[in-house]
Design a protein around this motif. Structure first.
Motif, mmCIF file in Angstrom:
data_model
loop_
_atom_site.group_PDB
_atom_site.id
_atom_site.type_symbol
_atom_site.label_atom_id
_atom_site.label_comp_id
_atom_site.label_asym_id
_atom_site.label_seq_id
_atom_site.Cartn_x
_atom_site.Cartn_y
_atom_site.Cartn_z
ATOM 1 N N ASP A 99 0.964 -1.358 -0.079
ATOM 2 C CA ASP A 99 -0.108 -0.012 0.012
ATOM 3 C C ASP A 99 1.043 1.210 0.014
ATOM 4 N N ALA A 100 2.052 1.262 0.768
ATOM 5 C CA ALA A 100 2.977 2.566 0.852
ATOM 6 C C ALA A 100 3.504 2.520 -0.603
ATOM 7 N N LEU A 101 3.882 1.568 -1.182
ATOM 8 C CA LEU A 101 4.483 1.971 -2.494
ATOM 9 C C LEU A 101 3.435 2.173 -3.562
ATOM 10 N N PHE A 102 2.205 1.659 -3.475
ATOM 11 C CA PHE A 102 1.080 2.116 -4.520
ATOM 12 C C PHE A 102 0.780 3.377 -4.166
ATOM 13 N N ASN A 103 0.526 3.839 -2.981
ATOM 14 C CA ASN A 103 0.136 5.196 -2.737
ATOM 15 C C ASN A 103 1.321 6.118 -3.080
ATOM 16 N N MET A 158 3.331 2.020 -9.688
ATOM 17 C CA MET A 158 2.204 1.556 -9.221
ATOM 18 C C MET A 158 2.058 -0.082 -9.623
ATOM 19 N N THR A 159 2.547 -0.304 -10.785
ATOM 20 C CA THR A 159 2.426 -1.740 -11.283
ATOM 21 C C THR A 159 3.432 -2.605 -10.257
ATOM 22 N N LEU A 160 4.606 -2.147 -10.104
ATOM 23 C CA LEU A 160 5.493 -2.883 -9.208
ATOM 24 C C LEU A 160 5.335 -3.091 -7.721
#
Length: 419
Positions: free
Chosen positions: A232-236, A391-393
């Motif tokens: 979530d942290a990476l996506f956000n 977002m993909t990674l």
């Protein structure tokens, strides 16, 4: 505890009130999401970095009060927190149109309002997540989260279009009146909820640091929860980089007006609504754990269509990619929110939500700053490419965790999830 044979949750009065409050509050929130940055872009002629700094300020509350918010909310009845924060947010938003009419609107004032509104939103969101298990029971969490996600998605469709029209007609500052009104009515509706959760037991010597540590320990010792909040942290982080430059790209690069931007964001709402409607069925079919990483893996890559678009029909094809992102995002959030709520004991619901939010949302202010800095250095288009790739990674931590094979919801007593 509700049984599966009972009527749908919307026929239960208290859940219906929460549902209605969510609808009005989210409509107000959608208006704010579009109008607040447009106040900076259109009314104050902010540059890319200032827009990014505004985004960072809006979300800085997660870092400032994210962890203590969970401990404080666990000491209170969640319903009271929902009412108070909704009404306070409504009052804070009123200061923007008032300052505009008085000729006192500045970026500093906008930053201050965004910060206070963001801090209040942290408390609201923590209480909101902790309120649902008490209203519907743990065996209906997926159904409850899906229904509330559906109404949020529905307002995501109509809200931006309405907000875009209002911005074009009355201006961005005045449009925030609609956002303030929605949140005020949401608070009044929440006050009608009659179910009272048990009053938290008072402790003779409550120590905030010890309570925060207990919530952190519970979350960080569980591999599945660690993976969820890291992904979530990476996506956000990358989502906010993307979103920060999206409005700049659409307004200055593509030449869309406020109504056209509203239509693009409404398309994202359509994807979110479809995701909410199918979330329960898809999660049950694929598995509640596996869908948490599969959904973003399939729906993040189409966001690369936006930086490829040009004025004309291609921007609306790219908008379909954003709709796919919203669809996958809602399916993922419904599954992982239910997963977290099922795993946390009642006394730790607020702290579990706050800890997860603190870690997973901690990168959002940084994402706003990075988005603004990248936009200034490389342009909005390049920033969109970086956001789409990131977002993909972001699925990697979840894909490498126990979630890759989990089908059902856990409990705190399951050995696989105990530590």
């Amino acid at each position: 505890m509700p049984s599966p044979s009972r009527p749908g949750l919307l026929r239960e009065p208290d859940f219906a009130r929460l549902f209605a409050a969510t609808a009005l509050g989210q409509l107000g929130d959608r208006v704010v999401f579009l109008a607040l940055p447009l106040v900076a872009i259109v009314a104050l002629h902010a540059d890319e970095f200032q827009v990014g700094l505004l985004t960072a300020t809006t979300t800085a509350g997660s870092l400032l009060v994210g962890l203590p918010a969970g401990a404080w909310v666990d000491r209170l009845r969640k319903r009271s927190v929902l009412i108070g924060t909704d009404l306070a947010r409504a009052l804070v938003l009123l200061t923007i149109p008032m300052a505009s009419w008085a000729g006192l609107l500045t970026m500093r004032r906008l930053y201050a309002v965004a910060l206070v509104h963001g801090v209040l939103t942290v408390f609201f969101d923590v209480a909101y997540a902790g309120c649902l298990p008490h209203l519907v029971g743990r065996d209906r969490l997926l159904e409850g989260n899906a229904a509330l996600s559906a109404v949020r998605a529905a307002t995501g469709i109509g809200g931006p279009a309405v907000a875009g029209t209002l911005v074009g007609w009355a201006g961005a500052p005045a449009t925030l009146l609609a956002g303030s009104f929605g949140m005020a009515v949401s608070g009044l509706l929440a006050s009608g909820i009659r179910t009272r959760e048990p009053r938290p037991e008072p402790s003779e010597r409550r120590r905030l640091g010890r309570e925060i540590k207990e919530g952190l320990t519970f979350v960080l010792r569980r591999p599945a929860l660690r993976a969820i909040i890291l992904s979530d942290a990476l996506f956000n982080l990358f989502l906010v980089m993307y979103q920060t430059m999206l409005l700049v790209f659409l307004e200055r690069g593509i030449g869309l007006g406020s109504f056209g931007i509203g239509l693009v964001l409404s398309g994202m709402g359509c994807g979110a609504l479809l995701g909410a409607l199918c979330a329960t069925r898809v999660s049950t079919w694929i598995g509640h754990g596996r869908i948490i990483w599969l959904a973003p893996l399939l729906t993040c890559p189409p966001t690369a269509l936006m930086p490829l678009s040009r004025p004309g029909w291609s921007v609306y094809v790219a908008a379909a990619g954003l709709a796919a992102l919203s669809l996958g995002g809602v399916v993922r959030v419904v599954a992982q929110s239910s997963f977290q709520q099922a795993l946390a004991p009642d006394r730790l619901l607020g702290r579990t939500t706050a800890t997860a939010r603190f870690v997973s949302w901690g990168g959002i202010p940084l994402g706003g700053l990075l988005g603004g800095a990248c936009g200034s250095a490389f342009g909005a288009t390049t920033t969109l490419w970086i956001g789409a790739a990131g977002m993909t990674l972001s699925v990697v931590p979840n894909a490498l965790s126990p979630l890759r094979s989990v089908r059902g919801f856990p409990t705190a007593h399951d050995p696989e999830f105990a530590r």
